[in-house]
Design a protein around this motif. Structure first.
Motif, mmCIF file in Angstrom:
data_model
loop_
_atom_site.group_PDB
_atom_site.id
_atom_site.type_symbol
_atom_site.label_atom_id
_atom_site.label_comp_id
_atom_site.label_asym_id
_atom_site.label_seq_id
_atom_site.Cartn_x
_atom_site.Cartn_y
_atom_site.Cartn_z
ATOM 1 N N TYR A 21 0.691 -1.133 -0.009
ATOM 2 C CA TYR A 21 -0.313 0.261 0.355
ATOM 3 C C TYR A 21 0.782 0.942 -0.334
ATOM 4 C CZ TYR A 21 -3.716 3.923 1.577
ATOM 5 O OH TYR A 21 -4.592 3.484 1.894
ATOM 6 N N TYR A 22 2.060 1.241 0.933
ATOM 7 C CA TYR A 22 2.804 1.933 1.293
ATOM 8 C C TYR A 22 4.242 2.660 -0.210
ATOM 9 C CZ TYR A 22 0.755 3.136 5.437
ATOM 10 O OH TYR A 22 -0.355 3.459 6.089
ATOM 11 N N ALA A 23 4.675 1.216 -0.755
ATOM 12 C CA ALA A 23 5.430 1.122 -2.241
ATOM 13 C C ALA A 23 4.674 1.719 -2.949
ATOM 14 C CB ALA A 23 6.139 -0.028 -1.986
ATOM 15 N N ILE A 24 3.686 1.529 -3.357
ATOM 16 C CA ILE A 24 3.182 2.222 -4.875
ATOM 17 C C ILE A 24 1.915 3.532 -4.261
ATOM 18 C CG2 ILE A 24 2.946 0.001 -5.958
ATOM 19 C CD1 ILE A 24 0.072 0.127 -4.940
ATOM 20 N N ALA A 25 2.204 4.297 -3.508
ATOM 21 C CA ALA A 25 2.172 5.405 -3.281
ATOM 22 C C ALA A 25 0.755 6.403 -4.496
ATOM 23 C CB ALA A 25 2.745 6.252 -1.909
ATOM 24 N N ASP A 26 1.912 5.896 -5.421
ATOM 25 C CA ASP A 26 2.026 7.288 -6.496
ATOM 26 C C ASP A 26 1.005 6.916 -7.540
ATOM 27 O OD1 ASP A 26 3.568 4.799 -7.106
ATOM 28 O OD2 ASP A 26 4.671 5.920 -8.503
ATOM 29 N N GLN A 27 0.328 5.758 -7.191
ATOM 30 C CA GLN A 27 -0.983 5.249 -8.290
ATOM 31 C C GLN A 27 -2.159 5.317 -7.093
ATOM 32 O OE1 GLN A 27 -0.454 2.894 -10.573
ATOM 33 N NE2 GLN A 27 1.749 3.440 -10.357
ATOM 34 N N LEU A 29 -5.845 5.489 -5.883
ATOM 35 C CA LEU A 29 -6.567 4.795 -4.553
ATOM 36 C C LEU A 29 -6.474 2.904 -4.023
ATOM 37 C CD1 LEU A 29 -5.593 5.198 -0.978
ATOM 38 C CD2 LEU A 29 -8.724 6.725 -1.427
ATOM 39 N N ARG A 32 -4.362 0.656 -4.247
ATOM 40 C CA ARG A 32 -3.855 0.334 -3.732
ATOM 41 C C ARG A 32 -4.283 -0.387 -2.410
ATOM 42 N NH1 ARG A 32 -2.124 5.902 -1.568
ATOM 43 N NH2 ARG A 32 -1.217 4.964 -0.077
#
Length: 115
Positions: A21-27, A29, A32
């Motif tokens: 969830y935090y690793a793909i913060a730029d994706q 919501l 995520r």
């Protein structure tokens, strides 16, 4: 021992979902949240293969069956019970206020401080 390893892996799957969830913060919501849900679902599926998971599933099934056997009160009974509780709360509040005032007067009398 293998069951304990499965439980640890299940916890790691949940942690991996949260980390994802935090690793793909730029994706988006939604994506995520789906990553977290996928980690949880994978952990639940893995946990169900252990005796602890089977006990948990049995408990959930028994709980659902028990909830179906419950006889729920009618609307009239629920309202009557609610009114009775409110009346009792008000009566007890009045009683405790009187007792509190009595103790206040008694302490003031014992301390020699008349109000």
């Amino acid at each position: 021992m293998i069951n304990k390893i499965k439980l640890v892996v299940a916890l790691l799957l949940v942690a991996a979902g949260i980390a994802g969830y935090y690793a793909i913060a730029d994706q988006a919501l939604v994506l995520r949240i789906l990553v977290v849900c996928a980690g949880i679902v994978a952990a639940v599926v893995l946990t169900w293969t252990t005796p602890l998971g089977k006990e948990g599933l049995g408990f959930i099934q028994d709980s659902v069956a028990e909830a179906k056997r419950v006889v729920w009160p009618s609307r009239k009974e629920a309202i009557q019970t609610t009114v009775a509780v409110f009346v009792l709360v008000i009566v007890m509040a009045i009683f405790l206020a009187i007792v509190d005032a009595g103790f206040l007067k008694m302490v003031q009398w014992l301390m020699g401080r008349s109000a």
